[in-house]
Design an enzyme around this catalytic site. Sequence first.
Site, PDB file in Angstrom:
ATOM      1  N   GLY A  45     -40.572 -79.923 -36.231  1.00 28.68           N
ATOM      2  CA  GLY A  45     -40.609 -81.051 -37.179  1.00 28.68           C
ATOM      3  C   GLY A  45     -41.929 -80.835 -38.020  1.00 28.68           C
ATOM      4  O   GLY A  45     -42.576 -79.716 -37.618  1.00 28.68           O
ATOM      5  N   GLN A  50     -50.037 -82.125 -42.321  1.00 29.45           N
ATOM      6  CA  GLN A  50     -50.055 -80.832 -41.931  1.00 29.45           C
ATOM      7  C   GLN A  50     -50.071 -79.671 -43.043  1.00 29.45           C
ATOM      8  O   GLN A  50     -50.469 -78.612 -43.138  1.00 29.45           O
ATOM      9  CB  GLN A  50     -49.102 -80.334 -40.890  1.00 29.45           C
ATOM     10  CG  GLN A  50     -49.119 -80.982 -39.611  1.00 29.45           C
ATOM     11  CD  GLN A  50     -47.794 -80.546 -38.572  1.00 29.45           C
ATOM     12  OE1 GLN A  50     -46.859 -81.065 -39.000  1.00 29.45           O
ATOM     13  NE2 GLN A  50     -48.185 -79.498 -37.958  1.00 29.45           N
ATOM     14  N   CYS A  97     -47.942 -77.135 -31.392  1.00 33.47           N
ATOM     15  CA  CYS A  97     -47.883 -77.717 -32.899  1.00 33.47           C
ATOM     16  C   CYS A  97     -48.259 -76.365 -33.793  1.00 33.47           C
ATOM     17  O   CYS A  97     -49.074 -75.564 -33.492  1.00 33.47           O
ATOM     18  CB  CYS A  97     -49.080 -78.693 -32.773  1.00 33.47           C
ATOM     19  SG  CYS A  97     -49.599 -79.406 -34.544  1.00 33.47           S
ATOM     20  N   LEU A  98     -47.686 -76.586 -34.941  1.00 29.91           N
ATOM     21  CA  LEU A  98     -47.966 -75.593 -35.938  1.00 29.91           C
ATOM     22  C   LEU A  98     -49.298 -75.458 -36.429  1.00 29.91           C
ATOM     23  O   LEU A  98     -49.605 -74.471 -37.002  1.00 29.91           O
ATOM     24  CB  LEU A  98     -46.765 -75.843 -36.975  1.00 29.91           C
ATOM     25  CG  LEU A  98     -45.420 -75.648 -36.782  1.00 29.91           C
ATOM     26  CD1 LEU A  98     -44.352 -76.050 -37.896  1.00 29.91           C
ATOM     27  CD2 LEU A  98     -44.950 -74.118 -36.580  1.00 29.91           C
ATOM     28  N   HIS A 139     -44.765 -87.034 -31.668  1.00 31.12           N
ATOM     29  CA  HIS A 139     -45.728 -85.872 -32.207  1.00 31.12           C
ATOM     30  C   HIS A 139     -46.031 -85.981 -33.653  1.00 31.12           C
ATOM     31  O   HIS A 139     -47.144 -85.980 -34.273  1.00 31.12           O
ATOM     32  CB  HIS A 139     -45.120 -84.587 -31.891  1.00 31.12           C
ATOM     33  CG  HIS A 139     -45.839 -83.250 -32.051  1.00 31.12           C
ATOM     34  ND1 HIS A 139     -46.592 -82.653 -31.192  1.00 31.12           N
ATOM     35  CD2 HIS A 139     -46.004 -83.031 -33.324  1.00 31.12           C
ATOM     36  CE1 HIS A 139     -47.318 -81.780 -31.704  1.00 31.12           C
ATOM     37  NE2 HIS A 139     -46.853 -81.630 -33.316  1.00 31.12           N
ATOM     38  N   GLU A 140     -44.861 -86.091 -34.509  1.00 34.71           N
ATOM     39  CA  GLU A 140     -44.984 -86.269 -35.868  1.00 34.71           C
ATOM     40  C   GLU A 140     -45.523 -87.543 -36.503  1.00 34.71           C
ATOM     41  O   GLU A 140     -46.311 -87.584 -37.203  1.00 34.71           O
ATOM     42  CB  GLU A 140     -43.533 -86.245 -36.487  1.00 34.71           C
ATOM     43  CG  GLU A 140     -42.883 -85.102 -36.263  1.00 34.71           C
ATOM     44  CD  GLU A 140     -43.654 -83.522 -36.307  1.00 34.71           C
ATOM     45  OE1 GLU A 140     -44.722 -83.526 -37.173  1.00 34.71           O
ATOM     46  OE2 GLU A 140     -43.122 -82.793 -35.631  1.00 34.71           O
ATOM     47  N   HIS A 143     -49.254 -87.415 -36.166  1.00 35.53           N
ATOM     48  CA  HIS A 143     -49.802 -86.664 -37.189  1.00 35.53           C
ATOM     49  C   HIS A 143     -50.379 -87.673 -38.374  1.00 35.53           C
ATOM     50  O   HIS A 143     -51.225 -87.331 -39.291  1.00 35.53           O
ATOM     51  CB  HIS A 143     -49.154 -85.652 -37.754  1.00 35.53           C
ATOM     52  CG  HIS A 143     -49.159 -84.140 -37.116  1.00 35.53           C
ATOM     53  ND1 HIS A 143     -50.302 -83.495 -36.914  1.00 35.53           N
ATOM     54  CD2 HIS A 143     -48.165 -83.579 -36.303  1.00 35.53           C
ATOM     55  CE1 HIS A 143     -50.005 -82.156 -36.266  1.00 35.53           C
ATOM     56  NE2 HIS A 143     -49.024 -82.304 -35.792  1.00 35.53           N
TER      57      HIS A 143
HETATM   58  O1  GNR Z   1     -42.246 -77.123 -33.623  1.00 36.88           O
HETATM   59  C1  GNR Z   1     -42.561 -77.944 -33.001  1.00 36.88           C
HETATM   60  N1  GNR Z   1     -42.408 -77.848 -31.555  1.00 36.88           N
HETATM   61  C2  GNR Z   1     -42.704 -79.280 -30.612  1.00 36.88           C
HETATM   62  C3  GNR Z   1     -42.361 -78.786 -29.460  1.00 36.88           C
HETATM   63  C4  GNR Z   1     -42.696 -79.439 -28.547  1.00 36.88           C
HETATM   64  C5  GNR Z   1     -43.400 -81.045 -29.007  1.00 36.88           C
HETATM   65  C6  GNR Z   1     -43.671 -81.256 -30.314  1.00 36.88           C
HETATM   66  C7  GNR Z   1     -43.179 -80.058 -31.171  1.00 36.88           C
HETATM   67  S1  GNR Z   1     -43.485 -80.466 -32.985  1.00 36.88           S
HETATM   68  C8  GNR Z   1     -43.878 -78.638 -33.343  1.00 36.88           C
HETATM   69  C9  GNR Z   1     -43.872 -78.658 -34.897  1.00 36.88           C
HETATM   70  C10 GNR Z   1     -44.996 -79.367 -35.158  1.00 36.88           C
HETATM   71  O2  GNR Z   1     -46.148 -79.176 -35.093  1.00 36.88           O
HETATM   72  N2  GNR Z   1     -45.047 -80.720 -35.955  1.00 36.88           N
HETATM   73  O3  GNR Z   1     -46.079 -81.369 -36.206  1.00 36.88           O
HETATM   74 NI    NI Z   2     -47.717 -80.839 -34.905  1.00 36.44          NI
END
Ligand code: GNR
Ligand code: NI
Length: 176
Positions: A45, A50, A97-98, A139-140, A143
Site C-alpha cells: 500500500g 508518503q 512501513c516504506l 495503516h494507509e 498516513h
Molecule cells: O508494504 C507495506 N507492508 C505492510 C505490512 C504490514 C502492515 C502494513 C503495511 S503497509 C506497507 C507499505 C506502507 O508503508 N504503506 O504506507
Molecule cells: Ni506506511
Amino acid sequence: MILEIIKYPDPFLKTHAARVESVDDSVRKLIDDMIETMYYARGIGLASVQVGDPRQVVVLDVPDEDENERAKGKNLMALVNPEIVSTEGETLYEEGCLSVPGVTADVERAARVKVRALDRDGKPFEIEADGLLAIALQHELDHLSGVLFIDRLSRLKRELVKRKYKKSLETEERAI
Ligand code: GNR
Ligand code: NI
C-alpha cells in the site's frame, strides 16, 4: 513516474491530507504514479503523504493470504477521500512501513473495517475488509492524518524503536 518516498523523521509525514474536491486527471495521474511507486518499492500500500502530496489518495494491492507468489494487480485499488465507516474486533499484526525502513513492530488495530471512498472515476464505493487488507487500510488511512505505525506503539516501545532507527541512520548501516 516513480516518486520519491519520504522517510521518517521528515516532518511532511505529519501532514493532514486535504479532501479532493473533484477526481480529475491530475488526481488520476497521482494515482498512477503512486501505483508505479508502490510496486517499485514492493509495498502492499502507499499513501499520498508518503510521496509528498497532500491530497487524500491511497493505493493498495494486498496479496490474498493463500497467495505464495504475488499476483501483481489482482487486488489493486485506489481510494480517494477514504473514510472509516465502522470497525469491529481487535487484532495484532507485525507492521512495517516504506517511510520507516528497517523497522517492524506489533500494532493493535481493528480486525474488520468498513471504508467508504471514491474510485478513480469519482464514483463512491464501500469496501468491507478483514485480515491483512483491514490492517493495511487502517495503516494507509493513518498516513492521511499524519500518523505512522510507530505512533501507535507504547511510549516505551516507540522510544526504543525511534532510537534504534535514528542510530541506523547515523551509521548508515540501513539498506536504502
Ligand atoms: O508494504 C507495506 N507492508 C505492510 C505490512 C504490514 C502492515 C502494513 C503495511 S503497509 C506497507 C507499505 C506502507 O508503508 N504503506 O504506507
Ligand atoms: Ni506506511
